[in-house]
Design a protein around this motif. Structure first.
Motif, PDB file in Angstrom:
ATOM      1  N   ALA A 148      23.083  47.336 -34.470  1.00 31.66           N
ATOM      2  CA  ALA A 148      22.051  48.034 -35.027  1.00 31.66           C
ATOM      3  C   ALA A 148      21.620  47.503 -36.283  1.00 31.66           C
ATOM      4  N   SER A 187      11.198  62.488 -36.883  1.00 26.48           N
ATOM      5  CA  SER A 187      11.822  61.527 -35.721  1.00 26.48           C
ATOM      6  C   SER A 187      13.439  61.098 -36.429  1.00 26.48           C
ATOM      7  N   ARG A 188      13.505  61.029 -37.624  1.00 19.27           N
ATOM      8  CA  ARG A 188      14.944  60.625 -38.147  1.00 19.27           C
ATOM      9  C   ARG A 188      15.679  61.690 -38.089  1.00 19.27           C
ATOM     10  N   ARG A 189      15.393  63.024 -38.098  1.00 20.70           N
ATOM     11  CA  ARG A 189      16.142  64.224 -38.171  1.00 20.70           C
ATOM     12  C   ARG A 189      16.650  64.159 -36.620  1.00 20.70           C
ATOM     13  N   ASN A 190      15.782  64.069 -35.429  1.00 16.29           N
ATOM     14  CA  ASN A 190      15.963  63.989 -34.119  1.00 16.29           C
ATOM     15  C   ASN A 190      17.195  62.823 -34.025  1.00 16.29           C
ATOM     16  N   GLU A 191      17.088  61.807 -34.545  1.00 20.29           N
ATOM     17  CA  GLU A 191      17.919  60.739 -34.218  1.00 20.29           C
ATOM     18  C   GLU A 191      19.174  61.260 -34.890  1.00 20.29           C
ATOM     19  N   VAL A 192      19.360  61.615 -36.108  1.00 20.89           N
ATOM     20  CA  VAL A 192      20.677  62.141 -36.467  1.00 20.89           C
ATOM     21  C   VAL A 192      21.084  63.263 -35.561  1.00 20.89           C
ATOM     22  N   SER A 194      20.861  63.574 -32.278  1.00 26.01           N
ATOM     23  CA  SER A 194      21.489  63.114 -31.039  1.00 26.01           C
ATOM     24  C   SER A 194      22.848  62.222 -31.333  1.00 26.01           C
ATOM     25  N   PHE A 195      22.688  61.669 -32.587  1.00 26.90           N
ATOM     26  CA  PHE A 195      24.038  61.099 -32.914  1.00 26.90           C
ATOM     27  C   PHE A 195      25.232  61.904 -33.061  1.00 26.90           C
ATOM     28  N   LYS A 251      16.011  53.806 -44.038  1.00 21.19           N
ATOM     29  CA  LYS A 251      16.352  54.383 -42.786  1.00 21.19           C
ATOM     30  C   LYS A 251      17.742  53.837 -42.339  1.00 21.19           C
ATOM     31  N   ARG A 255      22.581  57.385 -41.738  1.00 20.43           N
ATOM     32  CA  ARG A 255      24.054  58.062 -41.122  1.00 20.43           C
ATOM     33  C   ARG A 255      24.932  58.586 -42.288  1.00 20.43           C
TER      34      ARG A 255
END
Ligand code: MSP
Length: 494
Positions: A148, A187-192, A194-195, A251, A255
């Motif tokens: 990453a 988009s960042r919320r979605n990323e979090v 799914s993590f 960004k 996390r």
């Protein structure tokens, strides 16, 4: 203070392993813009910034320089502060994680996590990147590198306290679900999400193989994991304003802010922040900046060359919050010339010089009535104002700034159509009306610019003798136009 809305915004706490660069300036300017915007509305604002001084990364950087970590922290922290003052950042506190109140508050936080049964002793065996101050799973590593971030990792095996992060998976998912704008942009919320959905492992929150950190309560062989330490500075930094309204971050540290931090807060029963706003990453003309590449952009020479407001303007205007930005000096000059010099600068200049020569510097009274043919200007002002507020309230600072530019375009057009230079000597009443509306629109543009371009805005508002700074339309008082020189003279390129 009663009846006032509180607004608490933070920038990240910067590592003191090296000098500040344009990325650090950017994050902090975004937080500053929000702090200033809320002060304009009379909110009880608190803006926190500062430095993250403990941990392996800083300890190693100090070793390399041959100094004690605290000495390095003192030096670098001073450099950050000097830059932030130069950037006109209106922070209320510059916290250092070595500050006494922070040290005791962070260890209290750990103590309460123990108390709530969320901590157990174990052994951490796995990958760690000192450069990211992050633990990595085997699946996140390729050839000794964290995929990453591109940072080197090392194998760590040591006794450590663990936080039961795995137990917070459902509560975290519920929080994201119930608060659709807790992480911005979406988009960042979605990323979090799914993590977190992919499963959370317990987190090692103490270290034993070095000592540059806050001692673990009642077990000083351990120091607090630097993120447990640093995140807590948001709370220490303003207990009275807690919870934070917004943590502005890049960004790369999402996390830690959107998963670990809310879980820590849940563990000790503290309210969660309202928004975590993650912006993109600046590159040098498309190439990742790095010390080893020697392409890190230092804000100071740019500030010397172009001045504060044009620098702030470029950074915010160039890339919408969330997207990556390519830093390019050519683009900076282009934007400066088209949007600042030719648009806003030109509007203010022409209008002020007409008021000086045709009205003997007198700011006219508000016209008795607004003619239908002038209503378009007032409705544009109102529409742009609403749009501006919507963008600001949703942390789209770049879009809000574009809205101001387009309002300035509208006013320029009105000026062009009404031709005050033709009215001069022919129709004094109409001339005053037209110049009044233009001046009031300029006043509004200047107030809208205040969070972004503090120097220019206060220059314009000073000349208009406007100390109200109302984010409303139709507030200009009669008086005498004060001194204010050409804002944004054109830069002629070589
Ligand atoms: N110390 C941690 C944050 C702790 S907050 C409790 C940290 N520090 S940092 O100094 O490495 O980075 C601080 C901020 O600077 C991050 O938000 C990061 O995104 C930002 N930037 C650093 N380099 C950047 C760019 N090249 N572009 C944009 N922002 C970048 O992380």
């Amino acid at each position: 203070m009663t009846g006032q809305t509180k607004y608490y915004v933070t920038s990240p706490m910067y590592y003191v392993n090296g000098d500040p660069h344009i990325g650090h300036a950017y994050t902090t300017i975004l937080a500053d813009v929000m702090a200033r915007y809320h002060r304009l509305q009379g909110d009880n604002v608190r803006f926190l910034t500062g430095t993250d001084e403990h941990g392996l990364k800083v300890q190693r950087a100090a070793e390399q320089r041959g100094v004690e970590p605290k000495q390095m922290a003192d030096e670098v922290s001073t450099t950050f502060r000097a830059l932030f003052d130069r950037l006109g950042l209106s922070y209320d506190r510059f916290i250092r994680t070595t500050d006494e109140d922070h040290v005791s508050s962070a260890s209290e936080m750990a103590r309460r996590m123990v108390e709530s049964g969320d901590i157990y002793k174990g052994k951490y065996e796995g990958w760690y990147s000192a450069s990211d101050e992050a633990y990595y799973d085997e699946s996140e590593i390729e050839d000794g590198i964290a995929v990453a971030t591109g940072s080197a990792v090392e194998w760590v095996a040591e006794e450590s306290y663990f936080f039961r992060l795995s137990e917070y998976q459902d509560r975290l998912l519920e929080w994201y679900e119930d608060n659709p704008d807790c992480i911005l942009p979406e988009s960042r919320r979605n990323e979090v999400i799914s993590f977190v959905e992919s499963g959370l492992q317990d987190l090692s929150v103490s270290r034993t193989t070095f000592d540059w950190g806050i001692p673990w309560p009642s077990d000083p062989e351990h120091v607090l994991y630097v993120w447990l330490d640093a995140l807590n500075s948001y709370f220490t930094g303003s207990i009275a304003h807690w919870p934070a309204d917004a943590h502005i971050i890049g960004k790369d540290i999402l996390r830690f802010h959107a998963v670990y931090w809310p879980a820590f807060l849940m563990s000790v029963d503290l309210p969660l922040p309202n928004h975590i706003v993650a912006h993109g990453w600046w590159t040098n003309e498309g190439t990742k900046m790095g010390k080893s590449k020697g392409n890190v952009i230092d804000p100071v020479p740019l500030l010397d060359k172009y001045g504060l407001d044009p620098f702030r303007f470029y950074l915010i205007r160039e890339s919408p919050v969330g997207q990556d930005g390519r830093f390019s000096e050519t683009r900076l000059v282009e934007r400066y010339n088209t949007e600042l010099a030719n648009n806003i600068g030109n509007l203010v200049n022409r209008t002020f010089s007409m008021v000086r020569s045709y009205l003997d510097s007198e700011i006219p009274k508000m016209p008795f009535v607004m003619l239908d043919k002038d209503r378009n200007l007032s409705s544009r002002c109102l529409i742009h104002l609403r749009e501006y507020r919507d963008h600001m309230d949703a942390y789209r600072m770049s879009k809000a700034l574009s809205t101001v530019i387009s309002l300035s375009t509208v006013v320029n057009r009105y000026l062009q159509d009404r031709k005050p230079w033709k009215l001069a000597g022919e129709d004094e009443v109409r001339l005053k009306e037209v110049l009044y509306w233009i001046l009031d629109a300029i006043r509004l543009v200047a107030v809208m610019l205040a969070p972004f371009l503090p120097e220019t805005s206060s220059g314009i508002l000073g000349a208009l003798d406007d100390d109200l700074q109302k984010l409303e339309w139709g507030y200009l008082n009669p008086g005498v136009l004060g001194e204010f020189g050409v804002p944004f003279p054109r830069i002629e390129e070589d």
